[in-house]
Design a protein around this motif. Structure first.
Motif, PDB file in Angstrom:
ATOM      1  N   ASP A   1       0.879  -1.160   0.000  1.00 26.98           N
ATOM      2  CA  ASP A   1       0.000   0.000   0.000  1.00 26.98           C
ATOM      3  C   ASP A   1       0.922   1.217   0.000  1.00 26.98           C
ATOM      4  OD1 ASP A   1      -2.307  -1.502   0.110  1.00 26.98           O
ATOM      5  OD2 ASP A   1      -2.523  -1.345   2.280  1.00 26.98           O
ATOM      6  N   TYR A   2       0.516   2.284  -0.671  1.00 28.42           N
ATOM      7  CA  TYR A   2       1.372   3.455  -0.781  1.00 28.42           C
ATOM      8  C   TYR A   2       0.808   4.689  -0.079  1.00 28.42           C
ATOM      9  CZ  TYR A   2       3.937   0.673  -4.180  1.00 28.42           C
ATOM     10  OH  TYR A   2       4.671  -0.325  -4.784  1.00 28.42           O
ATOM     11  N   GLU A   3      -0.422   4.606   0.352  1.00 26.47           N
ATOM     12  CA  GLU A   3      -1.048   5.733   1.036  1.00 26.47           C
ATOM     13  C   GLU A   3      -1.637   5.272   2.368  1.00 26.47           C
ATOM     14  OE1 GLU A   3      -2.484   8.427  -2.772  1.00 26.47           O
ATOM     15  OE2 GLU A   3      -3.934   7.110  -1.798  1.00 26.47           O
ATOM     16  N   PRO A   4      -1.473   6.044   3.438  1.00 25.37           N
ATOM     17  CA  PRO A   4      -0.868   7.374   3.477  1.00 25.37           C
ATOM     18  C   PRO A   4       0.663   7.369   3.498  1.00 25.37           C
ATOM     19  CG  PRO A   4      -1.611   6.759   5.650  1.00 25.37           C
ATOM     20  CD  PRO A   4      -2.066   5.669   4.730  1.00 25.37           C
ATOM     21  N   TYR A   5       1.287   6.192   3.606  1.00 22.69           N
ATOM     22  CA  TYR A   5       2.737   6.065   3.532  1.00 22.69           C
ATOM     23  C   TYR A   5       3.040   4.642   3.081  1.00 22.69           C
ATOM     24  CZ  TYR A   5       1.950   4.007   8.187  1.00 22.69           C
ATOM     25  OH  TYR A   5       1.488   3.253   9.236  1.00 22.69           O
ATOM     26  N   PRO A   6       4.258   4.363   2.580  1.00 22.26           N
ATOM     27  CA  PRO A   6       4.559   3.030   2.058  1.00 22.26           C
ATOM     28  C   PRO A   6       4.595   1.966   3.157  1.00 22.26           C
ATOM     29  CG  PRO A   6       6.078   4.666   1.178  1.00 22.26           C
ATOM     30  CD  PRO A   6       5.343   5.321   2.307  1.00 22.26           C
ATOM     31  N   VAL A   7       3.811   0.923   2.968  1.00 18.31           N
ATOM     32  CA  VAL A   7       3.775  -0.203   3.896  1.00 18.31           C
ATOM     33  C   VAL A   7       3.491  -1.462   3.096  1.00 18.31           C
ATOM     34  CG1 VAL A   7       1.342   0.259   4.410  1.00 18.31           C
ATOM     35  CG2 VAL A   7       2.674  -1.133   5.985  1.00 18.31           C
ATOM     36  N   CYS A   8       4.140  -2.560   3.461  1.00 20.61           N
ATOM     37  CA  CYS A   8       3.901  -3.807   2.733  1.00 20.61           C
ATOM     38  C   CYS A   8       3.841  -4.985   3.678  1.00 20.61           C
ATOM     39  CB  CYS A   8       4.952  -4.037   1.644  1.00 20.61           C
ATOM     40  SG  CYS A   8       6.581  -4.540   2.236  1.00 20.61           S
ATOM     41  N   TYR A   9       3.291  -6.063   3.172  1.00 18.46           N
ATOM     42  CA  TYR A   9       3.086  -7.307   3.914  1.00 18.46           C
ATOM     43  C   TYR A   9       3.755  -8.427   3.126  1.00 18.46           C
ATOM     44  CZ  TYR A   9       0.395 -11.297   5.754  1.00 18.46           C
ATOM     45  OH  TYR A   9       0.012 -12.496   6.301  1.00 18.46           O
ATOM     46  N   VAL A  10       4.573  -9.225   3.796  1.00 19.82           N
ATOM     47  CA  VAL A  10       5.283 -10.330   3.148  1.00 19.82           C
ATOM     48  C   VAL A  10       4.992 -11.616   3.904  1.00 19.82           C
ATOM     49  CG1 VAL A  10       7.508 -11.188   2.329  1.00 19.82           C
ATOM     50  CG2 VAL A  10       7.132  -8.714   2.515  1.00 19.82           C
ATOM     51  N   LYS A  11       4.542 -12.642   3.192  1.00 17.70           N
ATOM     52  CA  LYS A  11       4.292 -13.948   3.801  1.00 17.70           C
ATOM     53  C   LYS A  11       5.549 -14.817   3.729  1.00 17.70           C
ATOM     54  CE  LYS A  11      -0.655 -14.168   2.654  1.00 17.70           C
ATOM     55  NZ  LYS A  11      -1.704 -14.972   1.975  1.00 17.70           N
ATOM     56  N   ASP A  12       5.623 -15.802   4.628  1.00 19.12           N
ATOM     57  CA  ASP A  12       6.720 -16.781   4.626  1.00 19.12           C
ATOM     58  C   ASP A  12       8.071 -16.085   4.489  1.00 19.12           C
ATOM     59  OD1 ASP A  12       4.857 -18.910   4.777  1.00 19.12           O
ATOM     60  OD2 ASP A  12       4.549 -18.812   2.613  1.00 19.12           O
ATOM     61  N   VAL A  13       8.328 -15.151   5.378  1.00 15.38           N
ATOM     62  CA  VAL A  13       9.511 -14.311   5.271  1.00 15.38           C
ATOM     63  C   VAL A  13      10.789 -15.036   5.677  1.00 15.38           C
ATOM     64  CG1 VAL A  13       9.339 -13.320   7.590  1.00 15.38           C
ATOM     65  CG2 VAL A  13      10.312 -11.966   5.722  1.00 15.38           C
ATOM     66  N   LEU A  14      10.665 -16.110   6.430  1.00 13.86           N
ATOM     67  CA  LEU A  14      11.817 -16.923   6.830  1.00 13.86           C
ATOM     68  C   LEU A  14      11.652 -18.349   6.351  1.00 13.86           C
ATOM     69  CD1 LEU A  14      12.254 -15.678  10.514  1.00 13.86           C
ATOM     70  CD2 LEU A  14      13.949 -15.416   8.700  1.00 13.86           C
ATOM     71  N   PRO A  15      12.741 -19.036   6.017  1.00 17.64           N
ATOM     72  CA  PRO A  15      12.642 -20.470   5.735  1.00 17.64           C
ATOM     73  C   PRO A  15      11.975 -21.180   6.909  1.00 17.64           C
ATOM     74  CG  PRO A  15      14.825 -19.644   5.188  1.00 17.64           C
ATOM     75  CD  PRO A  15      14.123 -18.525   5.912  1.00 17.64           C
ATOM     76  N   SER A  16      11.133 -22.157   6.626  1.00 11.36           N
ATOM     77  CA  SER A  16      10.312 -22.774   7.671  1.00 11.36           C
ATOM     78  C   SER A  16      11.143 -23.359   8.806  1.00 11.36           C
ATOM     79  CB  SER A  16       9.408 -23.850   7.072  1.00 11.36           C
ATOM     80  OG  SER A  16      10.172 -24.830   6.386  1.00 11.36           O
ATOM     81  N   ASP A  17      12.280 -23.990   8.488  1.00  8.66           N
ATOM     82  CA  ASP A  17      13.089 -24.587   9.553  1.00  8.66           C
ATOM     83  C   ASP A  17      13.746 -23.507  10.416  1.00  8.66           C
ATOM     84  OD1 ASP A  17      14.667 -23.816   7.412  1.00  8.66           O
ATOM     85  OD2 ASP A  17      16.099 -25.455   7.619  1.00  8.66           O
ATOM     86  N   THR A  18      14.183 -22.416   9.775  1.00  4.07           N
ATOM     87  CA  THR A  18      14.766 -21.308  10.531  1.00  4.07           C
ATOM     88  C   THR A  18      13.713 -20.664  11.427  1.00  4.07           C
ATOM     89  OG1 THR A  18      16.340 -20.848   8.757  1.00  4.07           O
ATOM     90  CG2 THR A  18      15.941 -19.078  10.340  1.00  4.07           C
ATOM     91  N   TYR A  19      12.524 -20.477  10.881  1.00  5.59           N
ATOM     92  CA  TYR A  19      11.440 -19.865  11.650  1.00  5.59           C
ATOM     93  C   TYR A  19      11.103 -20.712  12.875  1.00  5.59           C
ATOM     94  CZ  TYR A  19       6.888 -17.867  12.802  1.00  5.59           C
ATOM     95  OH  TYR A  19       5.837 -17.283  13.457  1.00  5.59           O
ATOM     96  N   ARG A  20      10.974 -22.023  12.696  1.00  6.80           N
ATOM     97  CA  ARG A  20      10.652 -22.905  13.825  1.00  6.80           C
ATOM     98  C   ARG A  20      11.716 -22.832  14.906  1.00  6.80           C
ATOM     99  NH1 ARG A  20       9.023 -26.428   9.596  1.00  6.80           N
ATOM    100  NH2 ARG A  20      11.030 -27.495   9.711  1.00  6.80           N
ATOM    101  N   GLU A  21      12.982 -22.796  14.500  1.00  7.88           N
ATOM    102  CA  GLU A  21      14.067 -22.754  15.473  1.00  7.88           C
ATOM    103  C   GLU A  21      14.073 -21.429  16.241  1.00  7.88           C
ATOM    104  OE1 GLU A  21      17.202 -23.664  17.857  1.00  7.88           O
ATOM    105  OE2 GLU A  21      16.026 -25.010  16.581  1.00  7.88           O
TER     106      GLU A  21
END
Length: 247
Positions: A10-30
């Protein structure tokens, strides 16, 4: 470690974004499994109802924890690297958000880059990255509306929750907002505001292995509304990464 692929902006009212699965699953679990205990944190009532552990809040506990947690020390080293900052800036630039902070390339007079000068790659603005462990109780935890301190340039909020442990009915999402009194939209110095004085524009739900990223601006108002989970619900655990300028 962080994968900033397929961001939804989204760019309004300021830049913001959403990212899924941002870490490898094994790293995230650890990382979730080895997240620090609440006893190490500092309570931060001035920000709402949350606990913090960082190089500023309880630094002795913070560095002691990192020294005995190989998974988190590796993540710390990743966040402190130039490569991490470059990757975030490149992703933003590719999505039409160029902050002019990427490293300048040193070019020789004949237009050819020489290996001997690559070490002189630099930035006009000196920047660094750090991260904070943050947790809030599911019953009443909140963060007041604010825009972040002036030296902060980019914020990434990563969820750190066991899969299936959080009920969306409890809340916990990161909300984009603006003051109802639009004469107070300009907030470069980061004054907090009561929740009843802002209008919520959008809320990014609190979900596992996600990242909400936003750019600090004069109007980058955001908050976490008071949560309504039961007393025995798990804590809302996150990792907040800040890319900052050196004042």
């Amino acid at each position: 470690m962080l994968k900033l692929n397929g961001p939804h902006f989204d760019y309004e009212p300021y830049p913001v974004c959403y990212v899924k699965d941002v870490l490898p699953s094994d790293t995230y679990r650890e990382l979730v499994k080895s997240y620090p205990d609440k006893a190490l944190f500092k309570y931060m009532p001035n920000l709402g109802h949350k606990y913090s552990l960082s190089d500023i809040n309880n630094p002795e506990n913070y560095y002691a924890f990192l020294s005995r947690s190989p998974a988190w020390k590796a993540f710390y080293d990743h966040v402190k690297s130039e490569e991490f900052i470059d990757n975030v800036l490149d992703m933003l630039s590719a999505n039409n958000v160029d902050l002019g902070l990427r490293r300048l390339k040193v070019i020789s007079k004949d237009g050819q880059r020489k290996a001997s000068v690559l070490s002189r790659i630099r930035r006009k603005t000196e920047v660094s990255a750090r991260f904070e462990f943050s947790m809030m109780p599911a019953n009443g935890g909140q963060i007041l509306p604010h825009t972040d301190a002036p030296q902060k340039l980019i914020t990434l909020v990563l969820s750190m929750m066991e899969p299936g442990s959080w009920d969306h009915a409890w809340g916990g999402g990161t909300a984009v907002c603006l003051p109802k009194d639009r004469t107070k939209v300009f907030n470069h110095v980061n004054k907090a505001m009561p929740l009843d004085q802002v209008e919520t524009l959008k809320t990014f739900p609190f979900e596992e292995n996600q990242c909400v990223l936003f750019v600090k601006t004069y109007n980058s108002w955001h908050h976490v509304a008071p949560m309504i989970g039961p007393d025995d619900a798990p804590l809302r655990k996150t990792l907040t990464i800040n890319i900052e300028s050196k004042l």
